[in-house]
Write a protein that holds these residues in place. Structure first.
Motif, PDB file in Angstrom:
ATOM      1  N   LEU A 169       0.829  -1.199   0.000  1.00 10.33           N
ATOM      2  CA  LEU A 169       0.000   0.000   0.000  1.00 10.33           C
ATOM      3  C   LEU A 169       0.867   1.254   0.000  1.00 10.33           C
ATOM      4  O   LEU A 169       1.889   1.303   0.690  1.00 10.33           O
ATOM      5  N   PRO A 170       0.479   2.286  -0.755  1.00 13.41           N
ATOM      6  CA  PRO A 170       1.188   3.568  -0.663  1.00 13.41           C
ATOM      7  C   PRO A 170       1.111   4.117   0.754  1.00 13.41           C
ATOM      8  O   PRO A 170       0.101   3.922   1.445  1.00 13.41           O
ATOM      9  N   ALA A 171       2.150   4.789   1.175  1.00  9.38           N
ATOM     10  CA  ALA A 171       2.205   5.288   2.554  1.00  9.38           C
ATOM     11  C   ALA A 171       1.036   6.216   2.877  1.00  9.38           C
ATOM     12  O   ALA A 171       0.515   6.217   4.004  1.00  9.38           O
ATOM     13  N   HIS A 172       0.590   6.999   1.897  1.00  9.51           N
ATOM     14  CA  HIS A 172      -0.470   7.971   2.174  1.00  9.51           C
ATOM     15  C   HIS A 172      -1.840   7.318   2.333  1.00  9.51           C
ATOM     16  O   HIS A 172      -2.805   7.994   2.696  1.00  9.51           O
ATOM     17  N   CYS A 173      -1.923   6.011   2.104  1.00 13.20           N
ATOM     18  CA  CYS A 173      -3.208   5.311   2.219  1.00 13.20           C
ATOM     19  C   CYS A 173      -3.404   4.668   3.590  1.00 13.20           C
ATOM     20  O   CYS A 173      -4.477   4.127   3.865  1.00 13.20           O
ATOM     21  N   VAL A 174      -2.390   4.691   4.429  1.00 13.81           N
ATOM     22  CA  VAL A 174      -2.487   4.112   5.768  1.00 13.81           C
ATOM     23  C   VAL A 174      -2.370   5.244   6.781  1.00 13.81           C
ATOM     24  O   VAL A 174      -1.329   5.887   6.898  1.00 13.81           O
ATOM     25  N   HIS A 175      -3.432   5.493   7.514  1.00 16.45           N
ATOM     26  CA  HIS A 175      -3.501   6.610   8.459  1.00 16.45           C
ATOM     27  C   HIS A 175      -3.469   6.058   9.884  1.00 16.45           C
ATOM     28  O   HIS A 175      -4.400   5.357  10.291  1.00 16.45           O
ATOM     29  N   LEU A 176      -2.415   6.353  10.609  1.00 13.21           N
ATOM     30  CA  LEU A 176      -2.253   5.866  11.976  1.00 13.21           C
ATOM     31  C   LEU A 176      -2.754   6.901  12.983  1.00 13.21           C
ATOM     32  O   LEU A 176      -2.935   8.068  12.646  1.00 13.21           O
ATOM     33  N   ASP A 177      -2.945   6.432  14.219  1.00 21.33           N
ATOM     34  CA  ASP A 177      -3.462   7.280  15.297  1.00 21.33           C
ATOM     35  C   ASP A 177      -4.772   7.939  14.869  1.00 21.33           C
ATOM     36  O   ASP A 177      -4.972   9.145  15.026  1.00 21.33           O
ATOM     37  N   ALA A 178      -5.659   7.129  14.311  1.00 22.78           N
ATOM     38  CA  ALA A 178      -6.947   7.630  13.827  1.00 22.78           C
ATOM     39  C   ALA A 178      -8.046   6.676  14.291  1.00 22.78           C
ATOM     40  O   ALA A 178      -8.288   5.644  13.655  1.00 22.78           O
ATOM     41  N   SER A 179      -8.682   7.011  15.401  1.00 26.28           N
ATOM     42  CA  SER A 179      -9.790   6.208  15.926  1.00 26.28           C
ATOM     43  C   SER A 179     -11.104   6.733  15.377  1.00 26.28           C
ATOM     44  O   SER A 179     -11.315   7.953  15.316  1.00 26.28           O
ATOM     45  N   LEU A 180     -11.979   5.829  14.999  1.00 24.53           N
ATOM     46  CA  LEU A 180     -13.278   6.227  14.479  1.00 24.53           C
ATOM     47  C   LEU A 180     -14.061   6.966  15.558  1.00 24.53           C
ATOM     48  O   LEU A 180     -14.208   6.486  16.677  1.00 24.53           O
ATOM     49  N   ASP A 181     -14.591   8.144  15.194  1.00 20.05           N
ATOM     50  CA  ASP A 181     -15.345   8.956  16.147  1.00 20.05           C
ATOM     51  C   ASP A 181     -16.818   9.042  15.763  1.00 20.05           C
ATOM     52  O   ASP A 181     -17.679   9.208  16.618  1.00 20.05           O
ATOM     53  N   GLY A 182     -17.127   8.933  14.480  1.00 12.28           N
ATOM     54  CA  GLY A 182     -18.519   9.022  14.057  1.00 12.28           C
ATOM     55  C   GLY A 182     -18.689   8.694  12.590  1.00 12.28           C
ATOM     56  O   GLY A 182     -17.753   8.829  11.799  1.00 12.28           O
ATOM     57  N   ILE A 183     -19.877   8.231  12.251  1.00 13.09           N
ATOM     58  CA  ILE A 183     -20.224   7.932  10.857  1.00 13.09           C
ATOM     59  C   ILE A 183     -21.562   8.585  10.555  1.00 13.09           C
ATOM     60  O   ILE A 183     -22.508   8.467  11.335  1.00 13.09           O
ATOM     61  N   GLU A 184     -21.648   9.256   9.416  1.00 10.53           N
ATOM     62  CA  GLU A 184     -22.908   9.810   8.947  1.00 10.53           C
ATOM     63  C   GLU A 184     -23.171   9.301   7.542  1.00 10.53           C
ATOM     64  O   GLU A 184     -22.255   9.198   6.728  1.00 10.53           O
ATOM     65  N   LEU A 185     -24.401   8.954   7.266  1.00  9.95           N
ATOM     66  CA  LEU A 185     -24.811   8.603   5.917  1.00  9.95           C
ATOM     67  C   LEU A 185     -25.489   9.811   5.310  1.00  9.95           C
ATOM     68  O   LEU A 185     -26.551  10.240   5.760  1.00  9.95           O
ATOM     69  N   VAL A 186     -24.868  10.400   4.294  1.00 10.02           N
ATOM     70  CA  VAL A 186     -25.345  11.643   3.697  1.00 10.02           C
ATOM     71  C   VAL A 186     -26.008  11.334   2.365  1.00 10.02           C
ATOM     72  O   VAL A 186     -25.414  10.685   1.502  1.00 10.02           O
ATOM     73  N   GLU A 187     -27.235  11.803   2.186  1.00  7.57           N
ATOM     74  CA  GLU A 187     -27.951  11.661   0.924  1.00  7.57           C
ATOM     75  C   GLU A 187     -27.871  12.985   0.171  1.00  7.57           C
ATOM     76  O   GLU A 187     -28.228  14.036   0.707  1.00  7.57           O
TER      77      GLU A 187
END
Length: 254
Positions: A196-214
């Motif tokens: 994987l390219p380095a810019h595609c792996v994001h560390l220290d990133a915990s999921l905080d929220g998900i929104e489904l936008v229409e």
């Protein structure tokens, strides 16, 4: 992939409350501190930007073996997949030893022969096993087990189990077309991350929220927010066509 996304949207709509002033009321679904909300855009005529329309995109939550393998596979078919991992670094001593059975080896081959070869090169293929039987009651008492029987029967048992142990890996390979690989979990993770390219792996990133936008044109996308360990937000919300939950047994996404 787009069909799978539409299925997700359809299921989500079925559980939504009535519209209020052309908006959908947020649902307070909280799990492990993650805010899950389904909303309708309130901007009249809002459209996804042109860059978002060019190709499918995916957010993969979790940078373990499953998440990284999914990212490699998706990127190879043209999906702009990014991995978000809550750990601050991929440590070489993380995890323990694991066994990749033939179905797992064949899944890696399906992603690419080079991927399967790289993972296998960092572990070792099992060519023999030591097989036997353990008598639990004897083990607790410290008495010899049935495998320690003397005489001809004991010798025959040892020969039989030795032959079975030597033949078992070959039988597996003959039946399933792949062998059994033992590897450290961290090495398997590193092998997959190397594709994987380095810019595609994001560390220290915990999921905080998900929104489904229409959007006004009828399309829908997932908008995810992430937070670092120190409480800061490492980036703006990330919009993608679909989200893959690869964040373990106690998954925040699921």
């Amino acid at each position: 992939s787009r069909r799978a996304m539409m299925l997700t949207v359809t299921l989500g709509r079925g559980s939504l409350p009535p519209r209020v002033e052309d908006r959908r009321v947020r649902r307070g679904a909280h799990r492990r501190g993650v805010r899950i909300s389904l909303v309708k855009t309130i901007r009249a005529g809002a459209q996804p930007d042109e860059q978002e329309k060019t190709s499918l995109s995916a957010v993969i939550v979790g940078g373990g073996i499953g998440g990284l393998a999914a990212a490699v596979a998706l990127r190879r078919i043209g999906v702009d997949a990014h991995v978000y991992e809550r750990a601050s670094a991929m440590r070489g001593n993380a995890g323990t030893g694991i066994a990749i059975w033939p179905n797992g080896v064949k899944a890696l081959r399906f992603i690419g022969d080079d991927v399967a070869s790289e993972v296998a090169s960092r572990g070792c293929e099992i060519t023999g096993m030591r097989m036997g039987m353990i008598d639990e009651s004897s083990a607790r008492s410290g008495e010899p087990s049935s495998d320690d029987d003397g005489g001809i029967s004991g010798a025959l048992k040892k020969v039989a189990t030795r032959l079975m142990g030597g033949a078992f890996p070959a039988i597996i390979r003959a039946q399933h077309g792949a062998g059994l690989i033992c590897i450290r979990w961290a090495e398997a993770q590193a092998a997959l991350a190397s594709f994987l390219p380095a810019h595609c792996v994001h560390l220290d990133a915990s999921l905080d929220g998900i929104e489904l936008v229409e959007y006004a044109d009828g399309t829908a996308k997932a908008r995810c927010t992430f937070v670092a360990r120190d409480g800061t937000r490492p980036s703006d919300p990330v919009t993608a066509d679909f989200v893959v939950g690869a964040d373990g047994v106690n998954s925040a996404v699921r």
